[in-house]
Design a protein around this motif. Structure first.
Motif: not given
Length: 209
Positions: A88-95
């Motif tokens: 339920g926590m947001p994540t962000i990944d470098l693409m």
């Protein structure tokens, strides 16, 4: 001179919604803090900007579990994928990361369901009507027109009362930054004196017909 943000509205041929600003951009550390940490904001030390609770950057999650973010800082363009994790926590990944000649800024893009195209376009027309510098709207057939405010019976720096209810909403709106929020009396009446409540109710009922 303020440069307007750019908004892309969705249709069947380009079914996505984007918002692009032309500010300073966000560093990798700032990207993580802004998009993955609740109540973290780049504006929390300022009284001159709306925001500060860090929720605005996460609003795409109210519609979709995934969206993309592009940040351009001093010639470097980084593309990210933001998603809601199982916890339920947001994540962000470098693409992707590379050089660019584009100016600084941040773009957020998310896919829009076919049945919601008009809802997004109408929301832009309504919610951004008070912006002093109107956004540039892309992918709209014809001339884009923001909804008119209508006649004001009463107006201060933070409150505006319209002669008629606007767009099926209340006549009384609270102005926060450039956005007008319809006043829900049920949410505020316990915090108002009887005189204040009577004043607002009277303003809300006059005019109109």
């Amino acid at each position: 001179i303020d440069r307007p943000i750019t908004i892309h509205v969705p249709d069947q041929f380009e079914p996505w919604f984007t918002v692009r600003d032309y500010g300073v951009g966000l560093s990798p550390d700032a990207i993580t803090n802004v998009f993955c940490v609740y109540f973290e904001s780049t504006k929390d030390q300022s009284n001159d900007s709306i925001g500060a609770f860090g929720l605005g950057a996460k609003t795409p999650f109210a519609y979709s579990d995934q969206f993309s973010v592009i940040s351009i800082v001093d010639g470097t363009k980084r593309s990210y994928s933001a998603s809601m994790g199982a916890s339920g926590m947001p994540t962000i990944d470098l693409m992707h990361e590379g050089e660019t000649t584009e100016g600084n800024g941040v773009e957020i893009r998310m896919a829009v369901k076919e049945g919601d195209f008009n809802r997004f376009t109408n929301a832009v027309k309504q919610q951004l009507r008070l912006f002093p510098v109107k956004p540039e709207v892309l992918n709209y057939k014809g001339m884009f027109q923001f909804q008119e405010d209508g006649v004001a019976l009463f107006e201060t720096a933070s409150v505006k009362v319209f002669k008629q209810a606007t767009y099926g909403q209340a006549r009384v709106h609270i102005i926060q930054g450039p956005v007008g929020y319809p006043l829900d009396f049920a949410q505020v009446q316990s915090h108002l004196t009887s005189e204040e409540l009577l004043f607002l109710r009277t303003l809300n009922e006059v005019g109109g017909n």
